[in-house]
Design an enzyme around this catalytic site. Structure first.
Site, PDB file in Angstrom:
ATOM      1  CG  HIS A   1      -4.268  -3.006   2.624  1.00  0.00           C
ATOM      2  ND1 HIS A   1      -2.951  -3.098   1.934  1.00  0.00           N
ATOM      3  CD2 HIS A   1      -4.991  -3.990   2.141  1.00  0.00           C
ATOM      4  CE1 HIS A   1      -3.185  -4.056   1.030  1.00  0.00           C
ATOM      5  NE2 HIS A   1      -4.508  -4.578   1.166  1.00  0.00           N
TER       6      HIS A   1
ATOM      7  CD  GLU B   1     -11.906  -2.925  -5.762  1.00  0.00           C
ATOM      8  OE1 GLU B   1     -11.555  -4.049  -5.078  1.00  0.00           O
ATOM      9  OE2 GLU B   1     -11.382  -3.010  -7.029  1.00  0.00           O
TER      10      GLU B   1
END
Length: 325
Positions: free
Chosen positions: A130, A60
Site C-alpha cells: 500500500h 482491477e
C-alpha cells in the site's frame, strides 16, 4: 479563496466535471455510498445517482476493461484504482488497450475521455502493498498521459484538465497528503495545463526537481540550503508524460546543476529519464553530475519506512555534495 484539503479538492473537481458532462461516470471499489477507502468520492452517489457513481467488483482488470469499453462508446469514465499498488492487474488493459486504442484504428475511434485515478506513495505506514510509486511504468507507454499533483489547488485544476483531455490519463494522487495538505483553492471551474511544469521558487545555484508529495521535501531542503547561502530553484514537474523538458532545461542552463527527487526506487525511476535528457540538452552548462535522491531498490519496508524515504536531510546532503563537486 476557501481553504480545503486535497481530498476535498478532488471531490470538488469530480463534482464539477459530473455537473458539466452528463456522460461522466465515476466507479471503482467501494466508491459508491462508502465514498472510497479515502472518501474521495463521498456524496457523489447521493448527488448524481447510482447510475453515475457506483461500486465495481474487486477486479482491477475488469475495472479498466469496463472503462475502455465505456470510453470507446463516447462516455467519460473516471475509474478509481483503490491503491496504485493494485493497478498491476489492470496493466495489460491500460498499456495494451487504453494507450493503443487511437492508434490501432488510425484515429477512427479512441478512449480519449478516460481517466484512471489512484493514490500512490508511502508515508502512511501501509507496508509494501500500500505504499508503492509506480508512475514510471506508465511513462514508457506512448498514448498515455501521467499526471501527479502536489497540493489541493493543483489537484483540482489538474484533475479537471485530465478528465477533459482527449487522451487517456493516469492520475496519481499522493495519499499521505490527502488530509495533510491544506491550502487555498479557487472556487468554480478551472483547469491547469497538462505537460507544463511550474517553477515554484526562483534560484541561481541548483535546480531541484520533483512531483507530488516530494515537492514538500524539496522545499524543506531548499530552506536548509538557504541557511548555507545556497540558492535553489524548485520546480514541480506535475506531468511526467509528456514532461516539460524546456522549462527544466532553461532552469539548468541558468543554475548549472540539477537534483531530481522521487519516492520510487532509484533503478528504473523517472529521474533516470530526466537525467539522460537534461545532460543531452544542457551538457556544456553542467557544473556537476546530475544528482538523484530516490527510494531504495527494495520492496517498500514497513518498519524502516523513514529510512527508505528520500527525505529533506538526504536531499540537503546531495545538494551540498553537488555544490562542492
Amino acid at each position: 479563496m476557501p481553504k480545503m484539503n486535497m481530498l476535498q479538492a478532488i471531490n470538488e473537481a469530480l463534482t464539477i466535471a459530473m455537473e458539466t458532462d452528463e456522460r461522466m461516470l465515476v466507479f471503482g471499489e467501494d466508491v459508491g455510498h462508502f465514498g472510497g477507502v479515502f472518501r474521495a468520492t463521498s456524496g457523489l452517489q447521493d448527488k448524481f445517482g447510482r447510475e453515475r457513481c457506483f461500486n465495481t467488483p474487486l477486479t482491477e482488470q475488469g475495472i479498466a476493461g469496463f472503462a475502455n469499453g465505456l470510453a470507446s462508446n463516447g462516455m467519460t469514465p473516471v475509474a478509481e484504482i483503490q491503491f496504485a499498488d493494485y493497478i498491476f492487474p489492470a496493466f495489460d488493459q491500460i498499456v495494451n488497450e487504453s494507450a493503443k486504442f487511437r492508434y490501432r484504428s488510425g484515429n477512427e475511434f479512441d478512449v480519449g475521455g478516460l481517466t484512471f485515478r489512484t493514490p500512490y506513495g508511502g508515508g502512511i505506514a501501509g507496508g509494501h502493498y500500500h505504499s508503492q510509486s509506480p508512475e514510471a511504468y506508465f511513462t514508457g507507454t506512448p498514448g498515455l498521459k501521467v499526471v501527479v499533483p502536489r497540493n489541493p489547488h493543483q489537484a483540482k485544476g489538474l484533475l479537471l484538465a485530465s478528465i477533459r483531455d482527449k487522451n487517456p490519463v493516469v492520475f496519481f494522487e499522493p495519499k499521505r497528503l490527502y488530509r495533510a495538505s491544506v491550502g487555498e483553492v479557487p472556487e468554480g471551474d478551472y483547469e491547469i495545463e497538462l505537460g507544463k511544469a511550474e517553477v515554484v521558487a526562483q534560484g541561481s545555484d541548483i535546480t531541484l526537481l520533483g512531483w507530488g508529495a516530494q515537492m514538500e521535501i524539496l522545499e524543506q531542503a531548499a530552506e536548509m540550503a538557504a541557511k548555507e547561502n545556497i540558492s535553489c530553484e524548485v520546480i514541480d514537474l506535475r506531468s511526467l508524460a509528456p514532461w516539460d523538458v524546456d522549462t527544466v532545461a532553461e532552469s539548468v542552463r541558468k543554475t548549472g546543476r540539477l537534483l531530481v527527487n522521487h519516492e520510487a526506487p532509484l533503478t528504473g525511476g523517472f529521474a533516470g529519464e530526466i537525467a539522460a535528457t537534461i545532460q543531452q540538452e544542457c551538457f556544456l552548462y553542467l557544473e556537476a553530475p546530475i544528482a538523484r535522491v530516490c527510494g531504495l531498490d527494495t520492496p517498500y519496508p514497513l518498519c524502516h519506512e523513514k529510512e527508505y524515504m528520500p527525505d529533506a536531510l538526504k536531499t540537503f546532503e546531495a545538494i551540498k555534495a553537488t555544490m562542492n563537486y
